[in-house]
Structure formats: structure tokens, C-alpha cells
Design a protein around this motif. Structure first.
Motif, mmCIF file in Angstrom:
data_model
loop_
_atom_site.group_PDB
_atom_site.id
_atom_site.type_symbol
_atom_site.label_atom_id
_atom_site.label_comp_id
_atom_site.label_asym_id
_atom_site.label_seq_id
_atom_site.Cartn_x
_atom_site.Cartn_y
_atom_site.Cartn_z
ATOM 1 N N ASP A 1 1.695 1.933 -3.665
ATOM 2 C CA ASP A 1 -0.151 2.087 -3.578
ATOM 3 C C ASP A 1 0.084 3.661 -4.208
ATOM 4 O O ASP A 1 -0.251 4.621 -5.331
ATOM 5 C CB ASP A 1 -0.633 1.310 -3.721
ATOM 6 N N PRO B 1 1.009 -1.285 -0.190
ATOM 7 C CA PRO B 1 0.068 -0.318 0.028
ATOM 8 C C PRO B 1 1.181 1.491 -0.093
ATOM 9 O O PRO B 1 0.563 2.366 -0.267
ATOM 10 C CB PRO B 1 -0.523 -0.499 0.941
ATOM 11 N N VAL C 1 -0.080 6.872 5.020
ATOM 12 C CA VAL C 1 -1.157 5.587 4.702
ATOM 13 C C VAL C 1 -0.946 4.641 5.823
ATOM 14 O O VAL C 1 -0.411 4.778 6.477
ATOM 15 C CB VAL C 1 0.265 4.636 3.760
#
Ligand code: SAM
Ligand code: ZN
Length: 293
Positions: A76, A73, A238
Motif C-alpha cells: 500500500d 501495508p 511503514v
């Protein structure tokens, strides 16, 4: 696009030309291609101030951990922020302190899939093992990494000192710095006027559960970083939890963190006694632009 348009001799900053398995500048400085296809642009002396790069077993720990996708993630998030802030058209990215380039390749591919179809990425790390592994992975991903070739999607990894990179002035659309030292002055030299600096750093709650096992008094010291010449343009956190399913994975993550160097034997034993551990991952992504003068 051709990486030779932006690569410069690390000794005199002249352009480099490829002659067989060697890169040569007009003043006669030569750099041989290693069998993995990278060129060591970390010359002795000039690289003195660079850390020698992580040890091989640290790299192995990071390689195994990242391959498990636990930090996917984060790349990403990097890809999404780059897509939001990069101008369309030809894109040239530099990953400064890229390790083995696991994140580098991931966000590069995501951008390519998302329509950035003229994309050149270069990654630099003080560790030549990192560069060798990065080149191998780029090949396995089917990304061109043959120096001097014209191609729309290319990625290269080089040993290099991020405080003095062998790249042309004002050549980059973005510098990405993930969990690595940030060389603000050098990044200002390298970025185009509309270029961005994107950093990833640990957030306040990052790996809190691991810290609680390692230390009896956990206290936070978070300070908003400031880089001379840059102004914060965007930021994103995040944050998620992830299960580390076995002792090897716990140990590999531990070895990637700064805690590895500052933990007592008792703390380490408490951590190693765990069979699995759920940890919070919290990473602060920040986008900076050149400050107005
Ligand atoms: C914590 S690791 C992060 C690696 C990668 N960006 C990632 O997120 O997986 C920090 C990296 O910075 C590199 N590094 C530290 N100082 C450096 C320097 N002066 N020049 C180049 N690389 C450097 C280290 O070798 C190491 O691979
Ligand atoms: Zn030269």
C-alpha cells in the motif's frame, strides 16, 4: 501498450518479435514461451552472476506468508509513493527482484484503480519458479499477460538477472526494488530522465521481537544507503505491529528473513517454541531521482 516495445534480446539487446510460441531477435536468438506464458530471459552464462534464486521451499514460505496479508501495508505504501511521484499518462514499471510478484500485482492493481489507466508492469527474478507463479497470479487477477498483445493494463514476470535486464534504455517510469539487491548502474540505464527508483528495505526495529528470541545480543547497524547517480527525493516509514497467530506463520516469516541463515540451533528452538508472536514491521521506503549532472 505492448511489452515487445521495451523487451530486448538478453544476448544482443536487439528488439524481439513474437513468432507463435517463440520470441526471436533479428540476429536469430530464440526464446521459447513456457506453458505459464513467461519467457526465460536468463540465458546460461549471462546469468552466471545472478544468484540462482531462492529455493522452492523458501518461495513456498514467502507465498504462504504474503497470502496472509501481513505485509499488505508495505505494498500500500509503495502504491501511494508511486502515485505521488509518477507523472500521469503512460506508465511503465519494473519490479527488480520481484519473487512471485505478490507485492507487484498488488501495487499495480492499486495504481490502476487509482486512475493510472495505461500501465505496463514487468517483474524480474532470478528464480523461474517465481516468474511462473507470478504469471499464474496475474492471470487469476484478470490482468493481461499475453506477450505481444496491445492492452492498457498488462503485467509480466520473467526469469532475469536484475544486474543486466533485457529491457530497452530509458524505457521505464520507475524501478521498484523490494528487499532485493539494488543495481544502481543498470537502473540508471533503464530509467527515463524523469523516472524514479523506489526501494523498500528493513528499518531499525523490523521484526525486533523475533530478533530478541533468536539472538542474545541484539544490536543495530543501520546505514543510510547511497546509490551512485541517484539523489533521495522522498522517504516514508511503514511501521505497525502484527500478530503471527501460529507456529507455521512464525516459521514462514523466519524463512523469508536473512536471520534464517545466521541463527544458532538454540536461537531457532527458542523461536519455534512460540505458539504465536506479535512482531513490529518497520520498512523504509525511499524514492530516488537521477542526480543532476
Ligand atoms: C527477499 S526476496 C524479495 C522478493 C519480493 N521483492 C518481495 O518483497 O516479496 C529477494 C529476491 O531477489 C531475487 N534476486 C536476488 N538476486 C537477484 C538477481 N541478481 N537477479 C534477479 N533476482 C535476484 C531473489 O531470487 C529473491 O526472490
Ligand atoms: Zn539477440
Amino acid at each position: 501498450m505492448n511489452v515487445l516495445n521495451i523487451l530486448r534480446c538478453p544476448l544482443c539487446r536487439e528488439m524481439l518479435a513474437r513468432e507463435g510460441r517463440t520470441l526471436r531477435c533479428s540476429r536469430g536468438h530464440c526464446f521459447d514461451l513456457a506453458k505459464e506464458g513467461y519467457v526465460n530471459l536468463l540465458p546460461p552464462g549471462k546469468g552466471k552472476n545472478a544468484r540462482t534464486g531462492d529455493e522452492k521451499d523458501m518461495l513456498r514460505a514467502r507465498r504462504e506468508f504474503l497470502a496472509g496479508g501481513y505485509y499488505a501495508p508495505i505494498s500500500d505504501g509503495i502504491a501511494a509513493l508511486l502515485a505521488r511521484h509518477l507523472p500521469a499518462g503512460e506508465t511503465i514499471l519494473c519490479d527488480s527482484g520481484c519473487g512471485e510478484g505478490w507485492h507487484t500485482l498488488r501495487y499495480t492493481q492499486k495504481l490502476a484503480e487509482g486512475g493510472f489507466d495505461r500501465l505496463l508492469t514487468v517483474g524480474f527474478d532470478a528464480s523461474k519458479y517465481g516468474a511462473a507463479a507470478g504469471m499464474k497470479n496475474a492471470r487469476q487477477h484478470g490482468i493481461c499477460c499475453d506477450i505481444g498483445t496491445e492492452a492498457d493494463l498488462q503485467t509480466y514476470f520473467f526469469p532475469g538477472n536484475l544486474f543486466s535486464l533485457p529491457l530497452a534504455d530509458a524505457s521505464l517510469s520507475a524501478v521498484v526494488s523490494m528487499f532485493a539487491p539494488v543495481a544502481a548502474e543498470e537502473n540508471l540505464r533503464l530509467l527515463r530522465s524523469d523516472g524514479i527508483l523506489l526501494t523498500a528495505a528493513s528499518g531499525k526495529e523490523h521484526l525486533n521481537e523475533m530478533r530478541q528470541l533468536l539472538y542474545t545480543d541484539v544490536h543495530y547497524t543501520e546505514k543510510e544507503p547511497e546509490y551512485e547517480g541517484f539523489t533521495l527525493a522522498d522517504r516514508e516509514t511503514v511501521r505497525y505491529t502484527v500478530l503471527l497467530p501460529d507456529p507455521d506463520t512464525i516459521r514462514n516469516l523466519f524463512m523469508m528473513t536473512p536471520f534464517y541463515y545466521k541463527t544458532t540451533t538454540e536461537g531457532r528452538e527458542r523461536l519455534y517454541a512460540e505458539n504465536s508472536l506479535t512482531v513490529t514491521v518497520e520498512t523504509e521506503l525511499r524514492v530516488y531521482r537521477r542526480s543532476a549532472v
